[in-house]
Enzyme design. Structure first.
Site, PDB file in Angstrom:
ATOM      1  N   LYS A  94      -7.087 -46.630  20.455  1.00 53.20           N
ATOM      2  CA  LYS A  94      -5.611 -46.108  20.535  1.00 53.20           C
ATOM      3  C   LYS A  94      -5.360 -45.425  19.774  1.00 53.20           C
ATOM      4  CE  LYS A  94      -5.275 -43.563  24.415  1.00 53.20           C
ATOM      5  NZ  LYS A  94      -5.903 -42.935  25.624  1.00 53.20           N
ATOM      6  N   GLY A 194       3.375 -33.961  36.349  1.00 55.08           N
ATOM      7  CA  GLY A 194       2.152 -33.601  34.762  1.00 55.08           C
ATOM      8  C   GLY A 194       1.019 -32.616  35.677  1.00 55.08           C
ATOM      9  N   GLY A 196      -0.892 -30.942  34.394  1.00 57.25           N
ATOM     10  CA  GLY A 196      -1.522 -30.526  32.788  1.00 57.25           C
ATOM     11  C   GLY A 196      -3.083 -30.007  33.184  1.00 57.25           C
ATOM     12  N   VAL A 198      -5.409 -33.056  33.885  1.00 57.32           N
ATOM     13  CA  VAL A 198      -6.274 -33.101  34.450  1.00 57.32           C
ATOM     14  C   VAL A 198      -4.907 -33.503  35.244  1.00 57.32           C
ATOM     15  CG1 VAL A 198      -6.214 -35.848  34.844  1.00 57.32           C
ATOM     16  CG2 VAL A 198      -6.127 -35.135  32.519  1.00 57.32           C
TER      17      VAL A 198
HETATM   18  P1  NAD Z   1      -1.619 -33.071  29.247  1.00 51.75           P
HETATM   19  O1  NAD Z   1      -0.605 -32.906  27.766  1.00 51.75           O
HETATM   20  O2  NAD Z   1      -2.428 -31.667  29.184  1.00 51.75           O
HETATM   21  O3  NAD Z   1      -0.173 -33.014  30.584  1.00 51.75           O
HETATM   22  C1  NAD Z   1       0.695 -33.191  30.551  1.00 51.75           C
HETATM   23  C2  NAD Z   1       2.162 -32.694  31.476  1.00 51.75           C
HETATM   24  O4  NAD Z   1       2.238 -33.788  31.626  1.00 51.75           O
HETATM   25  C3  NAD Z   1       2.159 -32.101  30.756  1.00 51.75           C
HETATM   26  O5  NAD Z   1       2.203 -30.546  31.340  1.00 51.75           O
HETATM   27  C4  NAD Z   1       3.765 -32.048  30.909  1.00 51.75           C
HETATM   28  O6  NAD Z   1       4.668 -30.653  31.130  1.00 51.75           O
HETATM   29  C5  NAD Z   1       3.961 -33.130  31.443  1.00 51.75           C
HETATM   30  N1  NAD Z   1       5.349 -33.732  31.417  1.00 51.75           N
HETATM   31  C6  NAD Z   1       5.420 -34.421  30.649  1.00 51.75           C
HETATM   32  N2  NAD Z   1       6.390 -35.023  30.684  1.00 51.75           N
HETATM   33  C7  NAD Z   1       7.087 -35.026  32.179  1.00 51.75           C
HETATM   34  C8  NAD Z   1       7.741 -35.381  33.062  1.00 51.75           C
HETATM   35  N3  NAD Z   1       8.389 -36.054  32.888  1.00 51.75           N
HETATM   36  N4  NAD Z   1       8.033 -34.948  34.486  1.00 51.75           N
HETATM   37  C9  NAD Z   1       6.925 -33.697  34.551  1.00 51.75           C
HETATM   38  N5  NAD Z   1       5.669 -33.162  34.084  1.00 51.75           N
HETATM   39  C10 NAD Z   1       6.172 -33.841  32.496  1.00 51.75           C
HETATM   40  O7  NAD Z   1      -2.271 -34.811  29.737  1.00 51.75           O
HETATM   41  P2  NAD Z   1      -3.913 -34.314  30.399  1.00 51.75           P
HETATM   42  O8  NAD Z   1      -4.488 -34.545  29.530  1.00 51.75           O
HETATM   43  O9  NAD Z   1      -3.453 -33.616  31.328  1.00 51.75           O
HETATM   44  O10 NAD Z   1      -3.329 -36.741  30.916  1.00 51.75           O
HETATM   45  C11 NAD Z   1      -1.902 -36.546  31.704  1.00 51.75           C
HETATM   46  C12 NAD Z   1      -2.075 -37.878  31.258  1.00 51.75           C
HETATM   47  O11 NAD Z   1      -3.131 -38.832  32.026  1.00 51.75           O
HETATM   48  C13 NAD Z   1      -1.390 -38.775  30.560  1.00 51.75           C
HETATM   49  O12 NAD Z   1      -0.673 -40.278  30.319  1.00 51.75           O
HETATM   50  C14 NAD Z   1      -2.639 -38.640  29.863  1.00 51.75           C
HETATM   51  O13 NAD Z   1      -2.799 -39.931  28.965  1.00 51.75           O
HETATM   52  C15 NAD Z   1      -3.555 -39.653  30.901  1.00 51.75           C
HETATM   53  N6  NAD Z   1      -4.922 -39.507  30.496  1.00 51.75           N
HETATM   54  C16 NAD Z   1      -5.919 -38.666  29.920  1.00 51.75           C
HETATM   55  C17 NAD Z   1      -6.970 -37.659  30.851  1.00 51.75           C
HETATM   56  C18 NAD Z   1      -8.075 -36.642  30.402  1.00 51.75           C
HETATM   57  O14 NAD Z   1      -9.131 -36.820  30.131  1.00 51.75           O
HETATM   58  N7  NAD Z   1      -7.002 -36.074  29.482  1.00 51.75           N
HETATM   59  C19 NAD Z   1      -7.869 -39.572  31.031  1.00 51.75           C
HETATM   60  C20 NAD Z   1      -7.450 -40.643  30.939  1.00 51.75           C
HETATM   61  C21 NAD Z   1      -5.151 -40.709  30.769  1.00 51.75           C
END
Ligand code: NAD
Length: 367
Positions: A94, A194, A196, A198
């Site tokens: 990572k 959250g 975002g 996902v």
């Molecule tokens: P992203 O940045 O698109 O979304 C994250 C969201 O969480 C944002 O909208 C942000 O405002 C919100 N957020 C941050 N802190 C917060 C809090 N304290 N309370 C509430 N909301 C909060 O990220 P993503 O790509 O959707 O990924 C989300 C999680 O899933 C991460 O931990 C990432 O590591 C994990 N993940 C993502 C993927 C992927 O394919 N994108 C794969 C495996 C794991």
């Protein structure tokens, strides 16, 4: 300040890298710095027994370098076990870039980061994580082939988030099957924290299934955008962890399951996308088990994204990506059964299977 001006006694207290709590025999940790672009990044390679270390790059405004180091140590370790349990021939790695993705991310900075990735000759392969978008991976691709998650128009598998969300949905359904005897999520109350890339995609699956969905995010605009599309409730309370709910789906950042929150949590199931949800996987896994809260291990159910990017390396198609991601349902059920049969926490049961696979490969390699 050099060691000349810090006494050896002071230095011995520090143990800056190998002494970190999150250090778990990582093979290599690379600190990257570039004055011109302002790049400050750390690449963590945890384990390469099963293959090259693949894992996304996160750009985050860490409070200090310790936080960044700990994040990369924890996240890269998680990737080792995620790929191992999913049956992929990949190791765990990572990267983190220290900075605000909204204001400090530039194409020059991303290209420079790509050059550092390239210097590792494929031992580490990068991808997208929080703070990154598919276009950023396209920029990295200009300077190195060791990147996945590039645009479909450029021959990549595209944004992994919808597939990650689908896998989380499969894992959540398997957990419901185990807990309630049925995997139908209709009328179950699900809190998605959250929304975002996902989180929003997960909301869509849940809505199609007829679940009652509440969303929470620190970004008010996102909440309004998602509510405009789906019949969801925006969480308006003060403390999400104290709310009665069927399923808690952490989809923001890690470590939201800790001493504080477990005491309050009233959920029956935890199943979400965030990496490293348990602040301390042994202690908090056990606390959840004692409280009867079923935890679907994060690294098991959020593997859709890595399955998606692995397709770029192995040249398999969308159908195969979906098939492998759907299999998360079966693997989750197997692990929940194994945990119950052996009185293990679900996290430990999942980890033990992942570790067995790595040990077997090591033996095959004569190591
Ligand atoms: P992203 O940045 O698109 O979304 C994250 C969201 O969480 C944002 O909208 C942000 O405002 C919100 N957020 C941050 N802190 C917060 C809090 N304290 N309370 C509430 N909301 C909060 O990220 P993503 O790509 O959707 O990924 C989300 C999680 O899933 C991460 O931990 C990432 O590591 C994990 N993940 C993502 C993927 C992927 O394919 N994108 C794969 C495996 C794991």
């Amino acid at each position: 300040m050099t060691s000349d001006v810090i006494s050896s006694k002071e230095l011995s207290k520090v143990d800056p890298v190998f002494g970190q709590l999150s250090f778990d025999n990582h093979e290599q940790i690379v600190f990257c710095n570039d004055k011109d672009t302002g790049l400050k990044a750390i690449i963590g390679i945890h384990n390469t027994v099963l293959g090259p270390a693949l894992g996304g790059t996160r750009m985050w405004n860490y409070n200090n370098e310790w936080e960044a180091l700990n994040d990369v140590l924890r996240l890269s370790r998680g990737m080792t076990f995620k790929s191992a349990i999913t049956g992929l021939n990949l190791g765990g790695g990572k990267a983190v870039i220290i900075g605000d993705a909204k204001t400090q991310k530039t194409p020059e900075l991303m290209r420079k980061f790509g050059e550092f990735v390239h210097s590792l000759s494929g031992r580490y392969i990068t991808a997208e994580d929080v703070g990154m978008a598919t276009e950023d991976m396209d920029t990295v691709r200009e300077v190195t082939p060791y990147v996945t998650g590039i645009s479909e128009s450029k021959g990549g598998a595209g944004n992994p988030s919808p597939i990650t969300a689908y896998g989380v949905f499969m894992g959540m359904k398997a957990a419901a099957k185990f807990k309630y005897g049925s995997d139908i999520l209709e009328d179950k109350s699900v809190f998605v924290q959250g929304i975002g890339h996902v989180g929003e995609s997960l909301v869509e699956h849940l809505m199609n299934e007829g679940a009652r969905v509440t969303i929470a995010d620190i970004n008010q605009e996102r909440l309004e955008e998602v509510r405009a599309k789906y019949d969801v409730t925006i969480y308006g309370g003060q403390d999400i962890y104290s709310e009665p709910m069927d399923i808690y789906a952490p989809c923001a950042l890690g470590a939201t399951i800790n001493d504080d929150t477990i005491n309050k949590l009233q959920a029956y199931i935890i199943a979400g996308a965030a990496n490293n949800q348990l602040a301390d996987e042994v202690k908090h896994g056990k606390m959840l088990q004692d409280k009867g809260i079923l935890y679907a291990p994060d690294f098991l159910i959020n593997a859709g994204g890595i399955i998606n990017v692995y397709a770029e390396l192995e040249n398999y198609d969308k159908q195969e990506i979906i098939r492998k991601t759907e299999n998360i349902y079966n693997t989750t059920l197997e692990i929940l059964d194994r945990a119950k049969a052996n009185n293990l926490t679900t996290n430990t049961a999942a980890l033990s299977i992942a570790k067995e696979r790595i040990e077997t490969r090591k033996r095959e390699q004569g190591k």
